[in-house]
Scaffold this active site. Structure first.
Site, short mmCIF file in Angstrom:
data_model
loop_
_atom_site.label_atom_id
_atom_site.label_comp_id
_atom_site.label_asym_id
_atom_site.label_seq_id
_atom_site.Cartn_x
_atom_site.Cartn_y
_atom_site.Cartn_z
N CYS A 382 14.00 -35.78 68.05
CA CYS A 382 13.67 -37.05 67.41
C CYS A 382 14.94 -37.82 67.02
O CYS A 382 15.61 -38.33 67.89
CB CYS A 382 12.73 -36.81 66.24
SG CYS A 382 11.68 -38.23 65.93
N HIS A 508 8.35 -33.85 68.79
CA HIS A 508 8.66 -32.67 67.97
C HIS A 508 8.10 -31.40 68.62
O HIS A 508 6.99 -30.98 68.27
CB HIS A 508 8.07 -32.82 66.57
CG HIS A 508 8.76 -33.86 65.75
ND1 HIS A 508 9.83 -33.56 64.94
CD2 HIS A 508 8.57 -35.19 65.65
CE1 HIS A 508 10.25 -34.67 64.35
NE2 HIS A 508 9.50 -35.67 64.77
N GLU A 510 8.85 -28.44 68.06
CA GLU A 510 8.73 -27.34 67.08
C GLU A 510 7.32 -27.25 66.50
O GLU A 510 6.94 -26.21 65.96
CB GLU A 510 9.79 -27.49 65.98
CG GLU A 510 9.55 -28.58 64.93
CD GLU A 510 10.03 -29.98 65.36
OE1 GLU A 510 10.18 -30.22 66.57
OE2 GLU A 510 10.22 -30.84 64.47
N1 GLN Z 1 14.10 -41.92 61.80
C1 GLN Z 1 13.76 -41.90 63.18
C2 GLN Z 1 12.58 -42.78 63.50
O1 GLN Z 1 11.80 -43.11 62.64
C3 GLN Z 1 13.48 -40.48 63.63
C4 GLN Z 1 12.36 -39.81 62.94
C5 GLN Z 1 12.35 -38.32 63.11
O2 GLN Z 1 13.37 -37.71 63.39
N2 GLN Z 1 11.22 -37.70 62.88
O3 GLN Z 1 12.38 -43.16 64.61
#
Ligand code: GLN
Length: 539
Positions: A382, A508, A510
């Site tokens: 992310c 994600h 994970e």
């Molecule tokens: N802050 C980033 C976004 O909102 C990544 C979010 C995250 O890592 N879950 O796109």
């Protein structure tokens, strides 16, 4: 008819109700019962989506895009079945529903009260899962500790349900602590007696008592607990501290927790759980033949719960590779204006963690540059992926002002940006790209090899996205776009050529790793780290 098991906690918090609930569910699942777990959280937030990870650990996201408590992660990892929005209820959500109904005039001018209106709504949510899906047994974990003001409406709802459904259909399993006083060299039962009194005051007699302890409980002590807490002797269950959370299902099997519960619910206890896959996993976990060191570069390092699913994914994928994974948290801020080599040279791989906001972002970018230039296996999740794109744009495309507009809203080269549909959002809760989205995988890439599939589905939780205006230039300079959302052309995965393992994912992974199905990308990453380590040893 669906049967219910309520799991409450007494004496202190952090006794591991979630793990006990998940372990019990695992044993029942192995006996071929269709089972799920629901977490009832007494806080007033609508969901944990707006909570700081320091407060409540990681926010777990389900396929249907619910931002939920991290215990749902344990349920999925243990049961290997997905949960949904319906599996997590908070006091905030309960009140929101009741207040909305009041505004609509649904209560016909009556005074709206905790009893019966709030308790009715709790009961409605409790049975909703059973009505929607066809479960044999639903385990309900009540957050917090008995005696908290916040839990009272939940206890009252349990009392009512027990009376309405009958003791054979609805039982209460109470998890408590038996502290050891080292000066007296004695285990003490009094706090548990008090916790049970607290439950009795709410009108609930626990059916099973699970006693968390550092030392084995003697027969006499169990008899004392049985007498004072009014629980039959066989239903006083010892839960001794375990090496890992994954030992707990086997410990509970040994203690016959599943049999006690099934007998109380008047359900069949034939076909003893074998747990073969589980035992094979545990054996590999405890007997690794190799070891790798992975740097986890993030900013919530003081609280490991903030990266719970990442740690657990390493446990699953490490065991799969018969390799112990030492995950060492490194605060990304220390890498800023410091030589990253000093901190990172001894690692076999680095994972750059998800996150929000500006703090520590430059440190993440420094770490990624170091991994890219030195051929160290890199896995970005992310924000980690977004930083990888920024780093590549800055240092390979020489776009010095490349940035994410999350950190620099007016960046000259916004390689990561907001999509128009996110631009005018002011409400913070539940407004991100959330839940499962499809992703098409490019053939002959690292991720294609890892998944052995060309279409996958992974969970998201973010606002910002890869800016397609830079796609062509990035590709021209050696970035590989290996995963794309087939419905909207958004870039989901980036890789690099001429690098042993450099993968950044917008989703994600994970959140989908389980004991029985370790996530393919974590498996491939650990494998790459091991290869890197072995080739360094040879050199
Ligand atoms: N802050 C980033 C976004 O909102 C990544 C979010 C995250 O890592 N879950 O796109």
């Amino acid at each position: 008819m669906t049967k219910y098991i309520f799991v409450t906690g007494g004496v202190t918090s952090s006794l591991g109700k979630g793990i006990i609930a998940a372990s019990l569910a695992k044993l029942l699942q192995e006996r071929n019962y269709k089972v799920t777990i629901q977490k009832l959280d007494p806080y007033i937030n609508i969901d944990p989506g707006t909570l700081n990870p320091y407060e409540h650990g990681e926010c777990y996201v389900t396929d249907d895009g619910a931002e939920t408590d991290l215990d749902l992660g344990h349920y999925e990892r243990f049961l290997n079945t997905p949960t949904s929005q319906d599996n997590n209820v908070t006091t905030g959500r309960i009140y929101q529903t009741v207040i909305n109904k009041e505004r609509e005039g649904a209560y016909l001018g009556k005074t709206v009260q905790v009893i019966p209106h709030i308790t009715d709504e709790i009961k409605r949510r409790v049975v909703l899962l059973a009505e929607k899906y066809d479960y044999d047994i639903i385990i309900k974990e009540i957050g917090g500790t008995v005696g908290d003001i916040e839990s009272l409406p939940y206890l009252e709802a349990i009392r009512q349900l027990k009376r309405e459904l009958g003791d054979n259909n609805c039982i209460c399993v109470h998890l408590t602590l038996i502290p050891y006083l080292s000066a007296a060299k004695e285990l003490k039962t009094k706090p548990t007696q008090h916790a049970v009194k607290e439950l009795l005051q709410a009108g609930i007699q626990p059916d099973v008592l699970i006693c968390r302890t550092e030392h084995t409980l003697s027969k006499e002590l169990k008899q004392k607990l049985s007498l004072f807490c009014n629980v039959d002797y066989k239903s006083v269950i010892e839960a001794i501290d375990a090496d890992t959370i994954y030992d707990v299902p086997l410990l509970m099997l040994k203690e016959k927790l599943d049999i006690r519960v099934l007998k109380k619910l008047k359900l069949k206890t034939s076909n003893t759980p074998e747990l073969e896959a589980w035992k094979a996993f545990l054996w590999k976990l405890k007997n690794p033949s190799e070891r790798v060191r992975i740097a986890l570069i993030g900013k919530y390092n003081e609280l490991p719960d903030a990266y719970k699913s990442i740690y657990e994914s390493f446990t699953h994928s490490g065991a799969h590779n018969e390799c112990k994974v030492d995950v060492v948290p490194i605060h990304s801020q220390v890498l800023e204006n410091n030589d990253p080599e000093k901190y990172l040279q001894d690692f076999d791989g680095m994972l750059v963690a998800p996150g929000f906001g500006e703090r520590g972002v430059e440190g993440k970018i420094e770490a990624i540059k170091y991994a890219r230039e030195n051929g160290i296996p890199f896995f970005g999740i992310c924000l980690g992926m977004q930083c990888a794109v920024v780093e590549f744009a800055r240092n390979v495309l020489k776009l010095k002002s490349a940035h994410s507009t999350e950190v620099k809203p007016k960046a000259k080269n916004p390689v990561i940006h907001l999509l128009p549909d996110q631009e005018n959002i002011t409400n913070m809760g539940g407004t991100m790209r959330l839940g499962s989205y499809k992703c098409k995988i490019e053939k002959s890439t690292i991720v294609h090899k890892a998944y052995s599939k060309t279409e996958i589905s992974e969970r998201h939780r973010h606002r910002y996205e890869f800016n397609n205006a830079y796609k062509k230039d990035l590709i021209k300079n050696g970035m590989i776009i290996s995963g794309i959302n087939p419905d909207n052309e958004l870039v989901e995965i980036v890789e690099l050529e001429d690098h042993p393992f450099f993968v950044g994912v917008q989703f994600h992974p994970e959140l989908k790793s389980t004991v029985e199905k370790p996530h393919p990308l974590f498996v491939a990453f650990v494998k790459a780290a091991l290869k890197y380590k072995l080739s360094n040893e040879k050199a």
